[in-house]
Scaffold this active site. Structure first.
Site, PDB file in Angstrom:
ATOM      1  N   LYS A  72       0.848  -1.197   0.000  1.00 27.49           N
ATOM      2  CA  LYS A  72       0.000   0.000   0.000  1.00 27.49           C
ATOM      3  C   LYS A  72       0.885   1.248   0.000  1.00 27.49           C
ATOM      4  O   LYS A  72       1.931   1.251   0.671  1.00 27.49           O
ATOM      5  CB  LYS A  72      -0.859  -0.069   1.273  1.00 27.49           C
ATOM      6  N   SER A 123      -9.444   0.516   3.108  1.00 24.21           N
ATOM      7  CA  SER A 123      -8.674   1.449   2.311  1.00 24.21           C
ATOM      8  C   SER A 123      -7.512   0.800   1.556  1.00 24.21           C
ATOM      9  O   SER A 123      -6.945   1.431   0.665  1.00 24.21           O
ATOM     10  CB  SER A 123      -8.127   2.577   3.193  1.00 24.21           C
ATOM     11  N   SER A 140      -9.580  -1.989   7.122  1.00 22.93           N
ATOM     12  CA  SER A 140      -9.006  -1.672   5.811  1.00 22.93           C
ATOM     13  C   SER A 140      -8.259  -2.818   5.153  1.00 22.93           C
ATOM     14  O   SER A 140      -7.914  -2.729   3.969  1.00 22.93           O
ATOM     15  CB  SER A 140      -8.090  -0.451   5.911  1.00 22.93           C
TER      16      SER A 140
END
Lengths: 72, 461
Positions: free
Chosen positions: B73, B149, B173
């Site tokens: 990420k 996310s 997330s």
């Protein structure tokens, strides 16, 4: 399950947002005030849910500082 | 191809790490329509692969993840690059001086970073929508949300482009996108894995987490990620545990299904999947967590308040650099009074104690990961079992209710019977018993909780 629980009666999110933003030096353009107030109102609703949990104010908060264990 | 297979083949000389990287870069190219990647680290990956190949030629052992490509990420520092965190508010930040601890840990085991991935701005969202970089698309259906996310990391694993990817989980997330994409996901115990070199969002709730093709890969990567980081003051000093070698245990696992708050609203596929998982583990219950809804409220408050404080300097100096989905939520969070956050911290103690009491009798608990399968991108309100949910928030209602306790939680998924889309189940364990959670997840995987990649393996095999 309550999607957005209601804020406490009489909570004026717009007035609160204006005053609190001024207190911490956060500029709050008039055009954005309604959205900020809406988010604050939702947060107030969740906070009200916690205010109604029996005996919570006598609980010890979760975070605990552990001397000597800070690796920083 | 799984991480375990790649590592075995690379070590045996059946394939070179350079070949693996070349195929992975081609797969990333093939998956561009997903908008899952913010940066491809092609030169770095090729250089690293050549080092691993040289090591093997010289008779060395690069580690348990030899030649395994992975993505991270865009919240994880990559040396020499600005960590964007999905936001223009980070534009003027200095490039990272070194890789995040988690990236260093995986590469120490022989893995190869190939890409940084798209995400909800500043990790504040569950939908994978991003005003600056564009929305991540779900490999199962590009019109649908991938979840967030950690959207790009989940999408790349679901598409079969990488077998392992790093994410973070503050309120769900990792768990939400794992469920909506149909991949294996793990949010380890709070404090188990170092957050060194990861841009913070909510320091009291942030976890480093991970995605993988299957549970054995998840355990392999989890084992490699452990290790003490002197730069992370929140990390636990507990010794490492080894999950990988314990994955096929036949020891009994005592399970129960969580009911009450977790009973709904639920799409029929999510309800059926949770009941099937309970049946597969011969779970008792339902048992209830009386403070679950209040725990979700407390997580909401801590998230908005700490997130607002985290980004207050940017909100004062240059608010236009924040996207519209997050700016006013962060502003509101910065104004939250201490009384609200204090009660949230007290609730954290209360619900953690309640959960510990329930878990005296059970090794794992089961709960749905999300109320429904993936929803159309751009949707604000979505009806689930007769209830209209503000879906960008509501999709995380079952993960957010548990995150406060910091316990380890894995997600397994399977194809929904009516929707045909992935649906996930959370497997919840006791603090620092992450390996038990993975064992239970492996049993469910063997019982059918597994989905193959959305893109045919032939593309990058």
């Amino acid at each position: 399950m309550r999607t957005f629980p209601p804020p406490p009666p009489g909570f004026d999110a717009t007035a609160f947002a204006k005053e609190a933003a001024q207190a911490i030096g956060l500029p709050l353009p008039a055009a954005d005030l309604a959205e900020v107030a809406l988010n604050l109102e939702r947060t107030a609703g969740f906070a009200q849910m916690l205010a109604e949990v029996p005996g919570l104010d006598n609980e010890e908060p979760a975070p605990a500082f552990r001397p000597g264990e800070d690796a920083g | 191809m799984t991480a375990a297979t790649i590592s075995r083949d690379v070590k045996a000389g059946r394939v070179t790490a350079e070949d693996v990287v070349a195929r992975t870069l081609a797969a990333l190219d093939d998956s561009r329509a997903l908008n899952a990647v913010t940066h491809v680290h092609a030169d770095r990956a090729r250089k690293r692969a050549s080092e691993i190949d040289r090591q093997i030629t010289a008779g060395g052992d690069p580690g348990t993840l030899a030649g395994v490509p992975f993505a991270a990420k865009n919240l994880f520092d990559v040396k020499g690059q600005v960590t964007r965190a999905g936001s223009r508010s980070t534009d003027t930040n200095a490039p990272a001086g070194k890789d995040a601890f988690a990236i260093r840990a995986l590469e120490s085991a022989g893995a190869i970073l190939v890409a940084s991935t798209n995400m909800d701005e500043l990790a504040y969202g569950f939908s994978g929508e991003n005003a600056h970089d564009g929305d991540t698309r779900n490999p199962r259906d590009p019109t649908l949300s991938v979840g967030g996310s950690s959207s790009g990391s989940a999408a790349l694993v679901a598409a079969g482009a990488v077998p392992v990817a790093l994410g973070t989980d503050t309120n769900g997330s990792v768990r939400v996108p794992a469920a909506l994409c149909g991949v294996a996901g793990l949010k380890p115990t709070y404090g188990r894995l170092s957050r060194g070199g990861v841009v913070p969002f909510v320091r009291s709730l942030d976890h480093v987490g991970l995605f993988a093709t299957d549970m054995r890969d998840l355990a392999l990567a989890y084992d490699a990620l452990q290790g003490r980081d002197p730069e992370d003051s929140v990390q636990s000093a507990r010794p490492r545990e080894r999950a990988g070698p314990r994955m096929e245990t036949t020891l009994p696992i005592r399970a129960a299904r969580l009911g009450g708050y977790f009973d709904g609203p639920l799409h029929p596929d999510c309800r059926t999947a949770t009941l099937a998982a309970a049946q597969a583990l011969r779970a008792e219950g339902p048992v209830t967590l009386d403070h679950a809804e209040a725990a979700r409220a407390a997580s909401f408050i801590l998230t908005t308040a700490e997130g607002g404080q985290q980004h207050l300097p940017g909100l004062i100096a240059d608010p236009d650099r924040f996207g519209p989905l997050v700016r006013d939520r962060l502003r509101a969070g910065a104004l939250v009074p201490a009384t609200w956050t204090a009660r949230a911290q007290k609730l954290r103690r209360r619900v953690s104690r309640e959960l510990a009491v329930v878990m005296r009798q059970y090794d794992v608990l089961l709960a749905p990961a999300t109320p429904c399968p993936a929803f159309p991108l751009g949707t604000a309100d979505w009806e689930v079992a007769g209830v209209t949910l503000p879906i960008r928030l509501g999709i995380g209602m079952f993960t957010q209710a548990l995150t406060l306790t910091g316990v380890p939680i894995a997600v397994v998924s399977r194809r929904g019977e009516t929707s045909g889309l992935p649906v996930g189940v959370q497997i919840i364990g006791r603090p620092f018993e992450d390996a038990t959670v993975l064992q239970a997840a492996r049993r469910l995987e063997l019982a059918g909780f597994h989905m193959t990649s959305a893109v045919p393996e032939a593309i990058h095999a």
